[in-house]
Design a protein around this motif. Structure first.
Motif, short mmCIF file in Angstrom:
data_model
loop_
_atom_site.label_atom_id
_atom_site.label_comp_id
_atom_site.label_asym_id
_atom_site.label_seq_id
_atom_site.Cartn_x
_atom_site.Cartn_y
_atom_site.Cartn_z
N TYR A 144 55.69 23.04 27.12
CA TYR A 144 54.88 23.78 26.15
C TYR A 144 55.21 25.27 26.14
CZ TYR A 144 52.09 19.55 25.78
OH TYR A 144 51.67 18.26 25.56
N MET A 145 56.03 25.71 27.07
CA MET A 145 56.48 27.09 27.00
C MET A 145 57.38 27.29 25.78
SD MET A 145 55.12 28.81 29.40
CE MET A 145 56.09 30.30 29.63
N ASP A 146 58.07 26.23 25.39
CA ASP A 146 59.02 26.36 24.28
C ASP A 146 58.75 25.42 23.12
OD1 ASP A 146 60.91 28.42 25.15
OD2 ASP A 146 61.25 27.07 26.84
N TYR A 147 57.98 24.37 23.35
CA TYR A 147 57.65 23.45 22.26
C TYR A 147 56.25 23.81 21.77
CZ TYR A 147 57.35 19.21 19.48
OH TYR A 147 57.23 18.34 18.43
N ALA A 148 56.17 24.28 20.55
CA ALA A 148 54.89 24.82 20.07
C ALA A 148 54.04 23.73 19.43
CB ALA A 148 55.15 25.93 19.06
N THR A 196 63.56 22.53 24.50
CA THR A 196 62.10 22.55 24.32
C THR A 196 61.47 21.43 25.16
OG1 THR A 196 62.49 21.14 22.43
CG2 THR A 196 62.15 23.47 21.98
N LEU A 220 55.43 24.79 13.39
CA LEU A 220 55.55 25.07 14.81
C LEU A 220 56.52 24.20 15.59
CD1 LEU A 220 51.70 25.34 15.19
CD2 LEU A 220 53.24 27.23 15.70
#
Ligand SMILES: Cc1cc2nc3c(=O)[nH]c(=O)nc-3n(C[C@H](O)[C@H](O)[C@H](O)COP(=O)(O)OP(=O)(O)OC[C@H]3O[C@@H](n4cnc5c(N)ncnc54)[C@H](O)[C@@H]3O)c2cc1C
Lengths: 787, 268
Positions: free
Chosen positions: A707-711, A704, A691
């Motif tokens: 948290y929209m892009d960093y999973a 990122t 992730l």
């Protein structure tokens, strides 16, 4: 008493306050008259600062003071340091660029600290920051790790004209070359160890406070090692001498390494507190954490392993390029060198190893230790190589490993480490059975019937923990010793306070350390409290990281307890009117051997303080002892993790179906806490594998940054883990502890990728193996099959 | 966040008047989209008109063959509603798959629809179902409501009051979650009612939610996943790509999710 001693599943003493909202975190601390800091950060990855105009901002409502690099220079505030000296192959020292707490002349990454506004409220500080006019002259950014040192790239620091920090090596090149000449098979891999952003639940925070009456500072900060913070702030930034600077790291909500380091923000808060004459608070928001916390990993590696015809490993050659970001963070230089290359031997008998590491600057956030620090990177290299080598040679990967396991101890590897004890085969056997590897072929067929791809991957990791013998790390360039301290204070009615130089920020020391003390002294665990995280209470300590608190921190407590017992025995001998040598201490009682004359520990404590039964000439009153423990070796936790995945080829989604971990942590103090550490570590490792991944675009903007892009891994991304243990006690410390805090994060990535590549028919894939990446790999396999 | 005025009307009329008077004001529903952008200082409305006190905007009713869902109804209420579960179970599943429990207990259908995030779930569902968005001024068919990324047919001061959703369709929504945000990276809603088949796609269109006409035609002939074999996937040129998914991958996922939605809508 057995229910709370070593080995008992004692519930965590600290959890009551944490889960009922009664913790005391840095943001919970509010000092009278407190003001708020807001950092103006660089929007550019690389730019010269022509001018900073703060005039309008300074006049805005609520603004107390605006500070910039010019004030840092005027006050001669020293720069942030990197405390581990690495020398290049040619003997030259690493090239450390200046690292001022507020940028001077130049910004070097998006998020770099340009100015700080101190105001009555955070909103006013922020409003004023928006009114600061910075005249930037943008420079070409250096973002790509692979090409950072190429000719024509702009220099990020004058001290390192080609952006190279060092070009280091370890091992015997000639021996490795000779081994490769003898090889019947060579396995080669290019590996990316993806860049991660640490995401402790609690973001970083600091409150700086200055007492003009005493000319003394207090810094409350989210630190894993408050004494090291005080040392650096005193000795290098020069803000205040140690006796005038108290550093308190209260409850800390997770660190994973990222809170070891001394950061610009906390430095500024404590410095600014005196300048504005008010306490100054700063709490990072999540975006600031993404931008400016020290990131982790970020390696590019080419690795080659040579085998004989049977698949016995002859030699290993590794070339790694490590990204250290825009500035050298506190321990950055040590991570891709001494915390990495010495672990490349894994669990295997490898006669010759040679590793080269080139560390570079880029216009990205600094990179430093993150859970595992170097050891996950090393494990990823060796465990991917071993798995691929076995497959290439048509051998079972588990058997291939067993054939190459080290079986005699102590074992001196060609890369510094001397493994003291272990039984790698026992862990492998146990894991194979617990996982039902025998049933894998059947499970794979069953998945196939549903159109799914199933794969199984191993990771037989080793790590070096319990860092570390001070003289040894000193000889390798460390700027500090890595012993630990403890003080055991017995109160007159027999309750005990233990002061430790280690720091708990999720590890559960308040429970495990109390288990040790309660068991040893034969007193109820509620009568023991663990004190840490305050330089005014604990005299000195090195903090918590590198899974060292059990092996080193508890060993210091054992040493202090030995002294307590010896002193208490003396007291008991006066009370019981017997010779000290005739007294036994067991189950909390001092007994005159062969008699029923005895006295319990609390009564001895009282006698020690009332001092009625002995004179001052015979014995000092009181019962309090301290100890420093310097380890004699690293400890070597190891284990085998097996990951089994099922991939949906239609979407590329990887589901982890089962996970088996068999770890050898030596003696286990609290199995419940250890399992929790393993679970959390595996979750982070799976996060890295599937992730997480920090992405900068070409201009050096962090894509990122939320948290929209960093999973991040979530509970439903994870299977239920099967966790087991083998135990070979560590011979180098009194409790036989090896350490468990990082194991999962070290083991997991290789296990996941080995499982995925197994499912994909040996197609290579980089981390994070996102659905898109897996889908592409599935298509590549299909395209080749169609050819 | 910058300073702003805060209004909390208790009737729709008051809300309408406030909105008419304050052209720059923003309506506040669950706040799950609006407040984070204000905190990040990306939006700075001078006033907020909080709709949470307007009772007439909440609730779910079955009127004739239509579900009528008040604009302030939360995702959790739709997901948990016995009425919805009985009349249009796929819509309850859609709502239950939005975000996480916090989001579902704050976020509202009106806010979601008004925001028209290109990765939101409701737009695909409502478009496929042929829903109607009712406002203080008019009734807007979903097919005319969602105009482009984050834009809708709403005019200044216009307040969504309720959503009318026809029931009786075979309906399902299949969502492929973005691994980070868990919004739809691709979401496909399929509805079949009599001869009408609608396939609506969210998360992928460069211009927001859209209907996939070729798939609809094929499924109108026979409503089975197999019908989609051989149907050309949406052209990646019209789709968006980002670090999580290229346009090609999204195009592929649309095909996969559409098949799964057809299967689910058929009760399989
Ligand atoms: C962590 C997180 C995860 C999420 N995941 C998903 C997901 O998976 N799928 C998904 O679809 N959504 C997701 N969302 C979005 C969530 O559903 C939002 O709540 C929703 O999109 C907006 O609804 P709201 O009620 O919060 O609206 P608000 O944030 O209050 O308002 C949004 C916009 O709509 C306007 N508005 C609100 N009500 C009305 C009205 N009645 N009439 C006219 N205009 C109005 C507001 O003025 C504003 O411009 C997520 C949100 C978060 C924070």
């Amino acid at each position: 008493m057995a229910a709370t001693g070593i080995g008992a599943r004692v519930e965590r003493k600290e959890d009551f306050r944490f889960i009922t909202g009664r913790g005391n975190y840095t943001d919970d601390i509010n000092r009278p008259g407190q003001a708020y800091a807001y950092f103006l950060r660089s929007p550019h990855a690389h730019a010269a600062i022509r001018k900073i105009d703060t005039k309008r901002a300074a006049g805005m409502p609520g603004v107390l003071r605006i500070l910039t690099g010019a004030d840092i220079e005027a006050d001669k505030v020293g720069g942030l340091i990197c405390g581990w000296m690495i020398h290049s192959k040619d003997g030259s020292p690493m090239k450390a660029g200046a690292h001022p707490a507020l940028a001077i002349g130049k910004v070097r990454y998006v998020g770099d600290h340009v100015a700080v506004v101190i105001a009555e409220s955070l909103a006013e500080a922020r409003d004023a920051a928006e009114a600061i006019v910075v005249d930037y002259a943008p420079l070409a950014p250096v973002v790509d790790l692979a090409t950072a040192t190429e000719k024509g790239q702009p220099a990020i620091h004058d001290a390192a004209p080609d952006n190279q920090v060092y070009d280091w090596h370890l091992g015997d090149k000639a021996a490795v070359d000779a081994a490769f000449r003898k090889a019947k098979h060579v396995t080669r891999l290019d590996l990316v160890n993806n860049r991660l952003v640490p995401n402790a639940m609690e973001p970083r925070a600091a409150v700086g406070d200055y007492n003009a009456g005493e000319d003394a500072f207090t810094l409350y900060t989210t630190s894993q090692n408050p004494h090291v913070a005080r040392l650096v702030l005193s000795a290098f930034t020069g803000i205040a001498p140690e006796h005038k600077l108290r550093v308190i790291a209260p409850d800390v909500g997770g660190g994973f390494g990222s809170k070891i380091f001394i950061y610009a923000e906390e430095t500024v808060c404590v410095w600014a507190a005196k300048k504005v004459g008010r306490p100054v608070k700063w709490v990072a928001d999540r975006t600031e954490e993404f931008l400016a916390i020290a990131h982790g990993r970020d390696h590019l590696t080419h690795a080659e392993m040579a085998m004989d015809a049977d698949g016995r490993i002859l030699g290993l050659r590794v070339k790694t390029r490590a990204n250290l970001g825009a500035y050298l963070s506190t321990f950055a230089s040590s991570v891709p060198t001494y915390l990495y290359a010495p672990l490349l031997s894994g669990q295997y008998n490898i006669p010759a190893i040679y590793a080269e590491v080139e560390a570079v600057y880029t216009n990205t956030a600094p990179v430093d230790a993150y859970r595992g620090a170097g050891r996950p990177e090393a494990t990823f290299v060796i465990e991917r190589l071993v798995e691929v080598a076995a497959r290439e040679m048509g051998q079972d990967p588990a058997q291939f490993r067993r054939k190459n396991f080290i079986r005699k101890f102590p074992h001196q590897t060609p890369v510094i480490m001397c493994y003291d004890a272990g039984d790698y085969d026992a862990a492998m056997k146990k894991a194979l059975e617990a996982h039902d590897v025998k049933g894998f072929a059947r499970r794979r067929r069953e998945s196939g019937r549903r159109g799914m791809l199933r794969g199984l991957g191993y990771s037989a990791y080793i790590e070096a923990c319990g860092i570390a013998p001070s003289a040894a790390v000193g000889s390798l360039g460390a700027g500090v010793g890595l012993w630990e301290s403890a003080e055991v204070r017995v109160n007159p009615i027999g309750t005990v306070e233990v002061l430790t130089g280690s720091h708990s920020h999720g590890q559960g020391h308040e429970t495990t350390f109390a288990q040790l003390v309660a068991g040893r002294l034969g007193i109820p665990i509620e009568n023991v409290s663990i004190v840490h995280g305050d330089t005014d209470k604990v005299q000195m300590g090195m903090g918590t990281y590198g899974s060292r608190s059990g092996a080193v921190g508890m060993s210091a407590i054992v040493k202090a307890l030995d002294k307590i017992e010896a002193k208490a025995k003396k007291v008991a001998s006066f009370v019981l009117e017997a010779s000290e040598t005739d007294i036994d201490f067991r189950d909390g009682k001092f007994t005159v051997r062969g008699t029923d004359k005895s006295i319990d520990f609390p009564s001895v404590a009282l006698q020690a303080y009332i001092a009625h039964k002995f004179t001052g000439q015979q014995l000092e009153p009181g019962l309090k002892e301290g100890a420093f423990y310097d380890p004699t070796n690293f400890t070597f936790p190891s284990g085998v993790h097996i990951c089994e995945v099922e991939i949906d080829p239609a979407t590329g989604v990887t589901r982890i179906d089962r996970w088996t971990a068999v770890d050898d942590f030596g003696v286990i103090i609290n199995p419940m806490i250890v399992e929790g550490q393993v679970h959390g570590g595996i979750a982070q490792g799976i996060g890295q594998a599937l992730l997480e991944g920090a992405v900068y675009d070409k201009t050096g903007q962090l894509v990122t940054a939320s948290y929209m892009d960093y999973a991040m891994p979530r509970a439903d991304d994870l299977p239920s883990f099967t966790v087991g243990h083998t135990v070979t006690p560590c011979p180098s410390n009194p409790l036989g502890i090896k350490g468990c805090g990082e194991a999962g994060a070290i083991a997991a990535p290789a296990a996941v990728i080995n499982a995925i590549t197994d499912a994909l028919g040996h197609e290579e894939i980089a981390m994070p193996a996102t659905p898109q990446a897996v889908w592409k790999a599935v298509r590549a396999v299909a395209a080749r099959a169609a050819e | 966040m910058y300073a702003f005025d805060y209004h909390r009307p208790t009737t729709l009329k008051q809300a309408g008047n406030l909105a008419a008077k304050n052209a720059e004001a923003k309506l506040l529903a669950g706040g799950h989209t609006l407040l984070p952008t204000m905190k990040q200082r990306l939006a700075s409305p001078p006033a907020l008109i909080d709709l949470s006190g307007v009772a007439e905007l909440s609730g779910i009713a079955l009127k004739g063959r239509n579900l009528v869902i008040g604009a302030m109804t939360t995702h959790a209420e739709v997901a948990g509603s016995d009425l919805v579960k009985a009349a249009l179970p796929g819509l309850a599943v859609l709502a239950g798959g939005i975000g996480d429990p916090h989001v579902r207990h704050r976020g509202t259908i009106g806010g979601s629809v008004a925001n028209n995030d290109p990765s939101a779930d409701y737009p695909a569902g409502l478009l496929a179902l042929g829903a109607t968005i009712v406002t203080t001024k008019r009734r807007i068919p979903a097919s005319e409501f969602f105009t482009s990324l984050f834009s809708t047919a709403l005019e200044e001061g216009e307040i969504i009051t309720r959503i009318i959703v026809p029931t009786g369709a075979k309906f399902a929504y299949q969502k492929f979650r973005n691994p980070a945000s868990r919004y739809a990276m691709v979401g496909v809603a399929v509805a079949k009612k009599g001869a009408r088949v609608a396939v609506a796609v969210t998360g992928a269109g460069a211009d927001g939610v859209f209907r996939w006409a070729e798939a609809e035609a094929a499924l109108a002939r026979r409503f089975t996943p197999k019908s989609l074999d051989g149907v050309a996937l949406p052209d990646p040129k019209g789709l968006n790509g980002d670090i999580h998914a290229s346009a090609e991958y999204r195009s592929h996922l649309i095909g996969v999710m559409a098949r799964r939605a057809v299967l689910a809508a058929s009760g399989k």
